[in-house]
Design an enzyme around this catalytic site. Sequence first.
Site, PDB file in Angstrom:
ATOM      1  N   ASP A 152      -2.621  -3.248  -7.207  1.00 43.94           N
ATOM      2  CA  ASP A 152      -1.669  -4.181  -7.807  1.00 43.94           C
ATOM      3  C   ASP A 152      -0.694  -3.417  -8.706  1.00 43.94           C
ATOM      4  OD1 ASP A 152      -3.136  -6.177  -6.603  1.00 43.94           O
ATOM      5  OD2 ASP A 152      -4.276  -6.652  -8.427  1.00 43.94           O
TER       6      ASP A 152
HETATM    7  N1  URA Z   1      -8.728  -5.469  -7.000  1.00 45.18           N
HETATM    8  C1  URA Z   1      -7.737  -6.037  -7.688  1.00 45.18           C
HETATM    9  O1  URA Z   1      -7.879  -7.146  -8.164  1.00 45.18           O
HETATM   10  N2  URA Z   1      -6.596  -5.366  -7.847  1.00 45.18           N
HETATM   11  C2  URA Z   1      -6.394  -4.108  -7.377  1.00 45.18           C
HETATM   12  O2  URA Z   1      -5.329  -3.528  -7.589  1.00 45.18           O
HETATM   13  C3  URA Z   1      -7.451  -3.512  -6.656  1.00 45.18           C
HETATM   14  C4  URA Z   1      -8.604  -4.216  -6.473  1.00 45.18           C
END
Ligand code: URA
Length: 250
Positions: A107
């Site tokens: 993310d």
């Molecule tokens: N899980 C998440 O919620 N975000 C990420 O970036 C990776 C795994």
Amino acid sequence: MSKKIRIDKLLAHMGLGTRSEIKRAVKLGKVTFAGKVIKDSGLIVDSETTEVAFEGTPVVYQELVYFMLNKPQGVISATEDGRERTVIDLLEPQDRLREPFPVGRLDKDTVGLLLLTNDGQLAHELLSPRKHVAKTYEAIVQGKVGEDDKQSFAAGVALDDGYMTMPAVLEIREYEMRENEVFSSIALTIMEGKFHQVKRMFEAVDKTVVYLKRAAMGPLKLDESLPEGAYRELTNEEIELLRSHKRAAQ
Ligand code: URA
């Protein structure tokens, strides 16, 4: 730029096995050059040749690159975006030339280990949902994460869309008070990679992830000496670890 290269080196470089596995494949008659089975795994060929085939499939040499990035917050895991800065924008111009792409997504606000490569075959294996490659995340979670959460994650929890997660390993590291509220430092290892999975797993147990970092992916561990935003090439040992992991999972 073309160069002269041993055929076993070319095939090993393209991820078709170790040098000794390639030698064995040559003995078994699996490697051809210009349509003819070769006898000598030390045969020298031009790196730009299109005449090499392994088990009947043409193999074209490509300079493969592997970078470990400590992704910072605020950049997206894509190769191009009209508006946002991407992880590719963090690379030096000469490192962009081989067109590496991120293996999977973190993310925008997640930091940590991101592999960038132009090795499509390796990326595919690492991302394949069938291969269940372990990913370890470190997180700070608002609320008191406890033994009950450990058990829930070990059994699997239902995400907001009803998906039941696979068993995951939760380690509780420490608690910290911030303005009269408890925050938990944890590590979580998951074997799959659903969209926002870690955040959604904690939402499923009524808690909120406030900081998320990926620490490991398969056998590859984040080099903690890399500051956020910095990257380096993988070492030969790390590349071989990834490749043997891939072979073991086949
Ligand atoms: N899980 C998440 O919620 N975000 C990420 O970036 C990776 C795994």
